[in-house]
Design an enzyme around this catalytic site. Sequence first.
Site: not given
Ligand SMILES: Cc1cc2nc3c(=O)[nH]c(=O)nc-3n(C[C@H](O)[C@H](O)[C@H](O)COP(=O)(O)OP(=O)(O)OC[C@H]3O[C@@H](n4cnc5c(N)ncnc54)[C@H](O)[C@@H]3O)c2cc1C
Length: 1275
Positions: A222, A297, A319, A1208
């Site tokens: 998802v 992040a 976190d 430099e």
């Molecule tokens: C540059 C960067 C810095 C980051 N720094 C931190 C940090 O400091 N601390 C920290 O805790 N995290 C950090 N993250 C991680 C970030 O918090 C997680 O990637 C984010 O919360 C995931 O959420 P998303 O909606 O993007 O998930 P997605 O990437 O869309 O999905 C991730 C996974 O979760 C599943 N999923 C998503 N939503 C659901 C749902 N509702 N039900 C079932 N499955 C689901 C998806 O199928 C997938 O497998 C960082 C990420 C990046 C790219």
Amino acid sequence: TQEDKRVRCVCVESLKEGIFHYSLYHQPRRRAVSELWFPSLCSHFSVNACLMPVCQLHGAAVTTVEGIGSTKTRLHPVQERIAKAHGSQCGFCTPGMVMSIYTLLRNKPQPTMEEIRETLGGNLCRCTGYRPIIDGYRTFCEVISSFISGFLHAVGESLEPFQKLLPLDPTQELIFPPELIRMAELEERATQTFRGERMTWISPISLDELLQLKSQHPQAPVVMGNTNLGREDDQPNLHQSRISARLCVCVCVAGVCIGAGSSLSTVRSVLEKCVCSLPAEHTQTLAALLEQLSHVAGEQIRNVATLGGNVASAYPNSDLNPVLAAGRCSVVLQSREGKREVPLDKDFFVGFGKTVLKPDEIVLSVFIPVSRKGEVVRAFRHAPRKENALATVNAGLRVWFEEGSNVVKEMSVYYGGVGPCTVSAERTVQQVIGRPWNEATLSDAYRALVDEVTLGASAPGGKVMFRRSLTLSLLFRFYLHVLQHLKDTNVCEGEIPSEQLSAVERLPNIIQPSYHEFQDVPSGQSEQDPVGRAVQHQAALSHATGEAVYCDDFPRTQGELFLSVVTSARAHARITHIDVSRALSMPGVVDVFTADDIPGKKFRSFTGIDEEILAQGEVTCVGQMVCAVVADTKPHAKLASAAVKVHYEDLPDRIFTEAVEKRSFFLPQREIQRGDVTKAFQEADHIYEGEIRLGGQEHFYMETQSMLVIPLGEEKEMKVYASTQHPTMVQEAVAETLGIPSSRVSCHVKRIGGAFGGKLSKTSILASITALAAWRSERPVRCVLDRGEDMLITGARHPVLGKYKVGFMSDGRITAADVRYYANAGHTPDDSVLVIEKILLHMDNAYNILNLRGQSAACKTNLPSNTAFRGFGVPQTPWCSAVHCGCIREKNLYKETSLTHYKMEFDPEVLLRCWEECKERSELDRRRLDVARFNQQNRWKKRGIALIPLKYGVGFAEGFLNQAAALVHIYKDGSVLVSHGGTEMGQGIHTKVQQVASRELDVPLSMIHISETSTSSVPNTCPSAASIGTDVNGMAVKDACQTLYKSLEPIRKQDPNGTWQSWVAKAFLERISLSATGFYRGHDLYMDWVKQEGRPYAYFTYSACCSEVELDCLTGEYRTVRTDLVADIGRSINPAIDIGQIEGAFMQGLGLYTMEELKFSPSGVLYTRGPGQYKIPAVCDVPLQFNVYLLSGSHNPHAIYSSKGVGEPTVFLGCSVFFALKEAVAAARSDAGLSGPFTLHSPATPERACIACGTRFTQMIPETETAQPWALELP
Ligand SMILES: Cc1cc2nc3c(=O)[nH]c(=O)nc-3n(C[C@H](O)[C@H](O)[C@H](O)COP(=O)(O)OP(=O)(O)OC[C@H]3O[C@@H](n4cnc5c(N)ncnc54)[C@H](O)[C@@H]3O)c2cc1C
Ligand code: FES
């Protein structure tokens, strides 16, 4: 849009326009829900372009930097201010900065300084050092006037330029496109399905539909924020961002229920509201979560990453999960079978990235219960960088007391970063339950924790001892917080010792205005003459508007192909077979070639030693280029290169770190000596011996290696557009590889998005390969490395091991030093021998050590080949001398006209002035006392302050490299086109050269144009390196301009009242040439290594820098509180550009000495291949007060207009932060009962600093078993 580079970004933190602005319109019929959290109809988010799938943008308006203003129409204030504040150097990061602040201003036209700082926390810049960007945008804050006048006073300018700033008028901003509003309001909502070559994207419109799809495709992820999801999945992606469950937030008496699809930014604002409105005793968990969210992040990620995504990803370093688990939270899971509520506890996380979710289930919501009376919840994290970095270790901790007592009724302790998933310390908790909250109870808990939360010696991520000690120190921090809470709620009496309180206090983080000082232009200098003035970078506005063109911005040409390289997966092996059959059969693939297909020379010679262009028969490092794949698009080329199968037979004797023992060196080794070292050691009062390691450094230029080669179709002519510091080397390499004369190849460089030495030799090899592809296919071929490839293939700064022995007298005079330097060169020599030579030439730094011996060697290992990097060995050289000079630096400075150890005479008068001025400006003596007082009063925070001098030789020791040429044309309308051999990579060479031409021709700056650097206009260029670009190219341009000025003299005399344009027009009619070449021979520099003497430098530049840091001894985290830097750069041609170079170089040095760490696996694979694993300094690392003073009254007869090279030298001064940290560590060690000298290797990362502090927590961790560690210990 798929083809639009600005959307097709690759790297989170590093791309030009990696950040764009995105507005979403909320349908009125759903406004009742959305208005609660989105007060206006239209919300604005900044997001990372590379992580935002195009399919997800349906219905959103996307604004890129080009959309908000342009140089042709009207600039947006946010574009103008970064340019005017000199906040743009190479410009590659500038659009990202602009769009982040643009979005902030759309939401809040008068932000606070803290909001600006936080907004920029998700952006990276490798050039500027951030200070000018912050200063430029500070002007949008409400309280700015005093700052602006202070700032301008400091830079010696009048208020006028800032009073002329374009005002920010929110009513003039872009409106949300009415068509999209209509679409949102009128169009029937329907499921959207997008099908690509390898992926299907389905956006359902209801929860039912989503659940149905999920049951049909249980393996399909998802996609929510997409921040954790790879894009390479073959399964259909189900997209649920438009279902109402996403926005649902509900606050009831029992707690807060947040829809799983809520972005982390939304969660943050929800929690902020709850914490403000609910009684304090109920908000413990909410406040702890809020604390963590402010560090997760950067804003661009938080705007899209979702709560559900964070929970479901079950990332070990999440976190949020430890706090949610400790805070008794639960999740509602739903599938077509129904809903279930599951506690978010230790049983929820079942392994790396795994939870109890069934394949067809989704997380619907997260429930956070309010805390109860007597409950205390806290969250802590420690990360390699203060912001925008995944935690090394984090913790969520909760304790619940019997009413009115300090006896523990319930407790939860969860950690992240110490196992494959969030870990519960249950046995530790058992030690505490039922006992009073005091030292004795906690001491038992620490002991239990050491046994319970363990990590094997080879645990992924390494840092085993550090991570384990963090679990203890975070628990100790929690102990003090709770103790404080018990006192505040009158449960306990007595005081917590004041020095212990430093454990719970935060490091300072308020950025202060900085002070800059430079010489004014001489009175009487004409207003038009720009030399010595703070002229804005000539392309700053193009950078800020996105108009600036970089290599990969050239539009695709007809029939263009893309090249991807296949690299070795083995460190030392024979290639037995390369199977390209599958790759060749893949869609779009045109060609695959190996070294056998090279028609000309199959190698490049650097310092007389050959380096293979593509591996022939044997590979000698992981990442060595083996063959190349050419296809119609980048994705096709990448997929096909992954399908090439290289078969290997491993060879014995891999060398990574054992080169010294195995005597594996590139020749020649170098040695230099003066005085009688042996005798001096015999006579010394004390002798101190040791070893110090200095890690390497990735260039991390924002624009990765990029090139486009176009065969012109006749006479074997090839046109090469490359991002290189050395166009002639590219031209020669291409010609030699193809076996054609150099005259058939032209190399063109418009601008470079950062280089720092990394775009010299390696670029020429890549250009040869790309040219071969164009030659074979007779079509244009582009090659742009991804960040990971770039880091893997192109090498870094040489890590150096220094073995030193120093003899000194009781009064602090150093009488003898003997240092052996071993630089890890990698598998090919590249420039390594030149680097080790420079190491020896600079080993004395600013210290007069009469008996000095140095030896240096370039170690041949099976790691990627290291190369030139800003400073070219100097940041590694004075290293050892600075170490052993310590607090006796002043005593050992050169004091009078002296000979260096290679017998070059110099007068240190300016060095001493820099030293004294820096001492005075930084108020060193007073602040030393303050630091001592601070350290006495605080046990867990320590301060350190260090003043470091620098003497830096400018020029190439190989005399011929100091020459330069130029070509200047005057057109009939009077406009002037200047070409010279220097490349513009952010250092402002084109701006300074324009200033030179303007002065020499006596025309306004606006008449001078520099279009590009090209080997067809100026042949046989020397590299833009060694800080001499402006020195030599400026002289060549001056020469050409003087020729032209002289040839116009008769005409000027005939018509003294004429204008420039009229003189030029007349000259044309009178058949006077309006074109001239210029040449500068350069100084006759040399170094004779047999005689051990020479004049390898044209002159020296000097500086001194004082930095103060505050260190958190429990985590090793630190903050640079203040830096004062005094630099001698002669008479600056452009002080704004020079201060920018100084600040940027200092920050790069700060990264080198305290943060940036290259990590290799035990089999030689580079782990650190992106911004996620490799941390360069960000806004949070800028010294809170950063003052730069250009020394007045300094002149230099050896360079143009009495200026000095600046690019430099000040990288080295970043080590003032290292030495300040070392002092802080020494203070902590003294409290821990440890005395005497100790070793702190560089970089002094939090891990190293914390362990060196020797606190009782690090001392509790037993030595790990002798298994192979996760990473190699370089060099
Ligand atoms: C540059 C960067 C810095 C980051 N720094 C931190 C940090 O400091 N601390 C920290 O805790 N995290 C950090 N993250 C991680 C970030 O918090 C997680 O990637 C984010 O919360 C995931 O959420 P998303 O909606 O993007 O998930 P997605 O990437 O869309 O999905 C991730 C996974 O979760 C599943 N999923 C998503 N939503 C659901 C749902 N509702 N039900 C079932 N499955 C689901 C998806 O199928 C997938 O497998 C960082 C990420 C990046 C790219
Ligand atoms: S100006 Fe920021 S990366 Fe170059």
